[in-house]
Scaffold this active site. Sequence first.
Site, PDB file in Angstrom:
ATOM      1  N   THR A  73       0.834  -1.208   0.000  1.00 27.17           N
ATOM      2  CA  THR A  73       0.000   0.000   0.000  1.00 27.17           C
ATOM      3  C   THR A  73       0.865   1.253   0.000  1.00 27.17           C
ATOM      4  O   THR A  73       0.625   2.193  -0.774  1.00 27.17           O
ATOM      5  CB  THR A  73      -0.940  -0.001   1.210  1.00 27.17           C
ATOM      6  OG1 THR A  73      -1.851  -1.107   1.094  1.00 27.17           O
ATOM      7  CG2 THR A  73      -1.744   1.284   1.280  1.00 27.17           C
ATOM      8  N   ASN A 152      -5.432  -9.815  -7.873  1.00 27.58           N
ATOM      9  CA  ASN A 152      -5.383 -10.558  -6.623  1.00 27.58           C
ATOM     10  C   ASN A 152      -6.566 -11.491  -6.424  1.00 27.58           C
ATOM     11  O   ASN A 152      -6.486 -12.440  -5.633  1.00 27.58           O
ATOM     12  CB  ASN A 152      -5.292  -9.592  -5.437  1.00 27.58           C
ATOM     13  CG  ASN A 152      -6.301  -8.467  -5.518  1.00 27.58           C
ATOM     14  OD1 ASN A 152      -6.277  -7.681  -6.464  1.00 27.58           O
ATOM     15  ND2 ASN A 152      -7.181  -8.373  -4.547  1.00 27.58           N
ATOM     16  N   GLN A 180       0.857  -9.411  -5.975  1.00 33.61           N
ATOM     17  CA  GLN A 180       0.453 -10.812  -6.100  1.00 33.61           C
ATOM     18  C   GLN A 180       1.344 -11.614  -7.039  1.00 33.61           C
ATOM     19  O   GLN A 180       1.317 -12.842  -7.006  1.00 33.61           O
ATOM     20  CB  GLN A 180      -1.003 -10.905  -6.579  1.00 33.61           C
ATOM     21  CG  GLN A 180      -2.026 -10.528  -5.538  1.00 33.61           C
ATOM     22  CD  GLN A 180      -2.026 -11.442  -4.322  1.00 33.61           C
ATOM     23  OE1 GLN A 180      -1.479 -12.538  -4.345  1.00 33.61           O
ATOM     24  NE2 GLN A 180      -2.634 -10.977  -3.248  1.00 33.61           N
ATOM     25  N   SER A 200       5.229  -6.804  -1.706  1.00 35.26           N
ATOM     26  CA  SER A 200       5.019  -6.943  -0.263  1.00 35.26           C
ATOM     27  C   SER A 200       5.485  -8.313   0.194  1.00 35.26           C
ATOM     28  O   SER A 200       5.115  -9.338  -0.396  1.00 35.26           O
ATOM     29  CB  SER A 200       3.534  -6.755   0.065  1.00 35.26           C
ATOM     30  OG  SER A 200       3.329  -6.681   1.462  1.00 35.26           O
ATOM     31  N   HIS A 202       4.870 -10.327   2.765  1.00 32.07           N
ATOM     32  CA  HIS A 202       4.017 -11.360   3.342  1.00 32.07           C
ATOM     33  C   HIS A 202       3.231 -12.148   2.293  1.00 32.07           C
ATOM     34  O   HIS A 202       2.572 -13.133   2.627  1.00 32.07           O
ATOM     35  CB  HIS A 202       3.066 -10.762   4.384  1.00 32.07           C
ATOM     36  CG  HIS A 202       1.900 -10.009   3.831  1.00 32.07           C
ATOM     37  ND1 HIS A 202       0.635 -10.538   3.799  1.00 32.07           N
ATOM     38  CD2 HIS A 202       1.810  -8.768   3.308  1.00 32.07           C
ATOM     39  CE1 HIS A 202      -0.195  -9.643   3.283  1.00 32.07           C
ATOM     40  NE2 HIS A 202       0.486  -8.570   2.971  1.00 32.07           N
ATOM     41  N   THR A 238      14.102   5.161  10.282  1.00 30.23           N
ATOM     42  CA  THR A 238      15.044   4.094  10.601  1.00 30.23           C
ATOM     43  C   THR A 238      14.574   2.784   9.987  1.00 30.23           C
ATOM     44  O   THR A 238      13.415   2.407  10.102  1.00 30.23           O
ATOM     45  CB  THR A 238      15.165   3.928  12.125  1.00 30.23           C
ATOM     46  OG1 THR A 238      15.609   5.168  12.693  1.00 30.23           O
ATOM     47  CG2 THR A 238      16.159   2.832  12.482  1.00 30.23           C
ATOM     48  N   CYS A 326      -8.764  -7.337   1.822  1.00 30.95           N
ATOM     49  CA  CYS A 326      -8.958  -5.926   2.141  1.00 30.95           C
ATOM     50  C   CYS A 326     -10.409  -5.484   1.971  1.00 30.95           C
ATOM     51  O   CYS A 326     -10.802  -4.414   2.416  1.00 30.95           O
ATOM     52  CB  CYS A 326      -8.061  -5.064   1.262  1.00 30.95           C
ATOM     53  SG  CYS A 326      -6.313  -5.393   1.515  1.00 30.95           S
TER      54      CYS A 326
END
Length: 398
Positions: A73, A152, A180, A200, A202, A238, A326
């Site tokens: 995102t 997705n 995806q 992403s 995950h 950071t 989502c």
Amino acid sequence: MRAIYLDNNATTRVDPEVVEAMLPFFADQFGNPSSTHAFGSSIREAVRKARRQLQALIGAEFDHEIVFTSGGTESDNAAILSALEVMPERTEIVTSAVEHSAVLTLCGHLEKTRGIKVHRIPVDRHGRLDLDAYETALTHRVAIASIMWANNETGTIFPVAKLAQMAKRIGALFHTDAVQAVGKVPMDLQPTAIDMLSLSGHKFHGPKGIGALYLRRGLSFSSLIKGGHQERDRRAGTENTAGIVGLGKAAELALKSIDDERTRIKSLRDRLENGIVQRVPGAFVTGDRLKRLPNTANIAFQRVEGDSMLLLLNRYGIACSSGSACSSGSLEPSHVLRAMDIPHAMAHGTIRFSFSRDNCDEDVDRVLEVLPGIVERLRSQSRSGHVADTSSRVRSGE
């Protein structure tokens, strides 16, 4: 009863090797990579190694083209907003009607608050982009075209290399949400005209809360998050060292398993689809049957509600979804299925099964064993007039 997880497009299990790689960076190797002393230099090298691992997975030419972010995102938002900042004379965006909410919600916001014109390109009943409409929308007023690599929900793959070339002809930037697709299909960005790409961790057995934005070398970029000089002034804050190391390890493992994704996992997906269509009358596969992610099956069922199927499947220890995580919980059919002109009643009865390298033949066997009975039960209830309270009865265990 073994739990069966078939919702890998929502998220994946973190690979044990990824966890092992991350653990030292929570305690022993705790330095700040921006520090100049020894505690920081060793961490800085670990971050660079992760950058190179991700570079190899997506086929980037240089490791510094990788900017670490918090996930897909943020990467999507950063890409689109930067394009509007660096080309203020251009006030239009081209995207598709089936993009992830990370893109569509931002575009809607920009329409309302900044008067940006958004072209949402339609798709056909297989989820394929209307290339003529896309080409027509590409004018010299367009700052960026943002089209996903693969959908997705249906897994349909878009011709992003061709779309990027078309955008280049009118001087627009091209971004693809590849969340995806990364780790599931081979990628080589070097010969393409793709300027930016989101991913992403995950989604391919890495940790949550870490992702990246690919920025082609030499691209003008306006950072979304302002502050320090991290990531070559492109993303302040950071660095999430443990997450970055985990993302790099996940990328390394994904690159090794790409062939497995395209063969073994695809065969599991195909066997599930064929078995369901043969055993359940009125079931059909959505999306492009030829150009699809190897792990994704989105199946529509006539005269049955998807949420009720999910609840009953969950009772058998089978986890899947009715579309994007989502947008789960919405009473409206998926915007993807609506864009594909799937009939309203059938859009409500759609289930997405998404595989990973953790799945096996026994998982498919179990779904094919229980799903036909679940569908028949729900259709019988519908015929007898009890469909309205199905969900509440399933939740109560009836």
